[in-house]
Design a protein around this motif. Sequence first.
Motif, PDB file in Angstrom:
ATOM      1  N   ASP A  21       0.793  -1.335  -0.045  1.00 59.12           N
ATOM      2  CA  ASP A  21       0.099  -0.174   0.087  1.00 59.12           C
ATOM      3  C   ASP A  21       0.826   1.467  -0.012  1.00 59.12           C
ATOM      4  OD1 ASP A  21      -3.183   0.811   0.431  1.00 59.12           O
ATOM      5  OD2 ASP A  21      -1.973   2.217   1.309  1.00 59.12           O
ATOM      6  N   SER A  75      -0.180   4.404   0.743  1.00 60.40           N
ATOM      7  CA  SER A  75      -0.438   5.266   1.682  1.00 60.40           C
ATOM      8  C   SER A  75       0.360   6.277   2.510  1.00 60.40           C
ATOM      9  CB  SER A  75      -1.632   4.908   2.593  1.00 60.40           C
ATOM     10  OG  SER A  75      -2.515   5.870   3.392  1.00 60.40           O
ATOM     11  N   GLY A  76       0.769   7.520   2.470  1.00 64.75           N
ATOM     12  CA  GLY A  76       1.526   7.845   3.108  1.00 64.75           C
ATOM     13  C   GLY A  76       2.567   8.621   2.132  1.00 64.75           C
ATOM     14  N   GLU A 104       5.826  10.730   3.690  1.00 61.71           N
ATOM     15  CA  GLU A 104       6.134  10.024   4.741  1.00 61.71           C
ATOM     16  C   GLU A 104       7.307   8.980   4.543  1.00 61.71           C
ATOM     17  OE1 GLU A 104       4.917  10.812   7.586  1.00 61.71           O
ATOM     18  OE2 GLU A 104       3.435  11.913   7.343  1.00 61.71           O
ATOM     19  N   ASN A 142       4.434   3.771   5.074  1.00 64.68           N
ATOM     20  CA  ASN A 142       3.186   3.588   4.844  1.00 64.68           C
ATOM     21  C   ASN A 142       2.457   3.482   6.098  1.00 64.68           C
ATOM     22  OD1 ASN A 142       2.976   0.956   5.357  1.00 64.68           O
ATOM     23  ND2 ASN A 142       2.346   0.328   3.366  1.00 64.68           N
ATOM     24  N   ILE A 143       0.793   3.543   5.738  1.00 70.61           N
ATOM     25  CA  ILE A 143      -0.157   3.366   6.913  1.00 70.61           C
ATOM     26  C   ILE A 143      -0.026   2.316   7.649  1.00 70.61           C
ATOM     27  CG2 ILE A 143      -1.480   1.971   5.327  1.00 70.61           C
ATOM     28  CD1 ILE A 143      -3.914   4.010   6.258  1.00 70.61           C
ATOM     29  N   ASP A 144       0.584   1.231   7.359  1.00 73.58           N
ATOM     30  CA  ASP A 144       0.915  -0.063   8.040  1.00 73.58           C
ATOM     31  C   ASP A 144       2.279  -0.038   8.743  1.00 73.58           C
ATOM     32  OD1 ASP A 144      -1.802  -0.898   7.715  1.00 73.58           O
ATOM     33  OD2 ASP A 144      -0.943  -1.557   5.742  1.00 73.58           O
ATOM     34  N   TRP A 190      -3.877   2.141  -2.602  1.00 69.83           N
ATOM     35  CA  TRP A 190      -3.436   3.298  -2.088  1.00 69.83           C
ATOM     36  C   TRP A 190      -4.647   4.011  -1.266  1.00 69.83           C
ATOM     37  CZ3 TRP A 190      -0.809   7.637  -5.584  1.00 69.83           C
ATOM     38  CH2 TRP A 190      -0.263   8.628  -4.860  1.00 69.83           C
ATOM     39  N   HIS A 191      -4.332   3.890   0.078  1.00 65.25           N
ATOM     40  CA  HIS A 191      -5.328   4.428   0.970  1.00 65.25           C
ATOM     41  C   HIS A 191      -4.868   5.790   1.160  1.00 65.25           C
ATOM     42  CE1 HIS A 191      -6.076   0.129   2.330  1.00 65.25           C
ATOM     43  NE2 HIS A 191      -7.354   0.722   2.655  1.00 65.25           N
ATOM     44  N   ASP A 230      -4.969   9.819   1.596  1.00 66.03           N
ATOM     45  CA  ASP A 230      -5.703  10.669   2.349  1.00 66.03           C
ATOM     46  C   ASP A 230      -6.605  11.549   1.513  1.00 66.03           C
ATOM     47  OD1 ASP A 230      -4.182   9.825   4.410  1.00 66.03           O
ATOM     48  OD2 ASP A 230      -3.024  11.554   4.692  1.00 66.03           O
ATOM     49  N   ASN A 257      -7.424  11.208   6.885  1.00 69.56           N
ATOM     50  CA  ASN A 257      -7.138   9.850   6.357  1.00 69.56           C
ATOM     51  C   ASN A 257      -8.221   9.423   5.262  1.00 69.56           C
ATOM     52  OD1 ASN A 257      -9.376   8.531   7.799  1.00 69.56           O
ATOM     53  ND2 ASN A 257      -7.873   7.915   9.336  1.00 69.56           N
ATOM     54  N   TRP A 284     -10.540   7.162   5.180  1.00 68.96           N
ATOM     55  CA  TRP A 284     -11.831   6.946   5.846  1.00 68.96           C
ATOM     56  C   TRP A 284     -12.471   8.060   6.199  1.00 68.96           C
ATOM     57  CZ3 TRP A 284      -7.498   4.062   6.408  1.00 68.96           C
ATOM     58  CH2 TRP A 284      -7.534   2.740   6.233  1.00 68.96           C
TER      59      TRP A 284
END
Length: 380
Positions: free
Chosen positions: A92, A94-95, A100, A103-105, A130-131, A133, A140, A142
């Motif tokens: 993923d 995300s970030g 960042e 990543n998100i995890d 890709w979660h 933002d 985020n 969500w």
Amino acid sequence: MKKNIIALFTLFYFFTSCVSKKQPNDTKSSLSDTKSTIETQQLYRNLKKSIDKGIFFGHQDDLAYGVNWKYEDGRSDVKEITGDYPAVYGWDLSGLEKKESKNIDGVPFDKMKQYIKEVNKRGGINTLSWHIDNPLTNKNAWDNSPNSLASALPGGKSHEKYKLWLDEGIKYILSLKDENGKAIPILFRPYHELTGNWFWWCKNNGSPEEFKTLWKFTVDYFKKKGVHNLIYVYNTADFNSKEEYLEYYPGSDYADILSFDKYQYSDPTKDNSFIENCQRQFKIMDEVTKDQNKIMAFAETGYEAIPYANWWTQTLMKAIGDYKISYVLLWRNHGWQEKEQKMHYYAPYKGQVSEKDFINFYNLDKILFEKDAAKLNLKN
């Protein structure tokens, strides 16, 4: 004024998709990116051919961590049981949008790049989600505040910022090269689970035309920036009809693999709904993929902590049934969650209650792991 601009762009994309709409028997079988690298074209062609051979097994973050371990070279919960790695690896992004380092995890992006290269060299397949933002609120993925999706569209309040965020993902994807300097083919699954209501891009937060505009803009932007190593994966959550599955679909010129995500939540020994619902959705998606001349996948699934010992052969395999899908990917093995005070994993580890059945699952002729993928030489 801005709302008018957004409306004009939305109408433009909607109009062009209607004009270019093909009859089912005229839908092209090539990749949506006509400038795809040779390796990407070969992977897609071979994924299509492999449909008759079996289903590639995948696992999210498989090399990065597992139950009670992190970042140990060569380690994998799946490999410790079967002696083989998954064929498909999920990662993923995300970030990246906010530059960042992880990543998100919590996976460092430099390590992820290393893992992606290792997988590619061994003959495995990498897929990216890709979660990303929320561009309107900076919260985020969500955070599904109203107007978030529209804000990312051309002319929208957050559009210019969103392009900068996409640039970070593009920069990273362009850096994913093999030992010969060639771009590594990637299955890219943006805006996933769009028929849900939990992400800012989901269907409750925008019209079909707005979502299609977002998808098409993103694909076109990636291609414009020189990204030609992606196979685009369209992904939903639940749906009840062919019409519902296609309501937000951007068209055959903008997607290559069709998929959905579905998890087991109830006890499968008492409730057969997971199998029944998967079968219903596969039946619908099978019709769509035949019409669109695409391949289909089970992009995310699993049963948290796998408390049912025979889940692999008696539930998952029955959920897939006889449908010919390209791959099935299980979610990640996070391990102990301090905040929730529970274990969180979707593939078994050594000693886990479903270990024996997972070996039976591994030994099925129609289930393919990395050694099988390597023999098929998918990128050549």
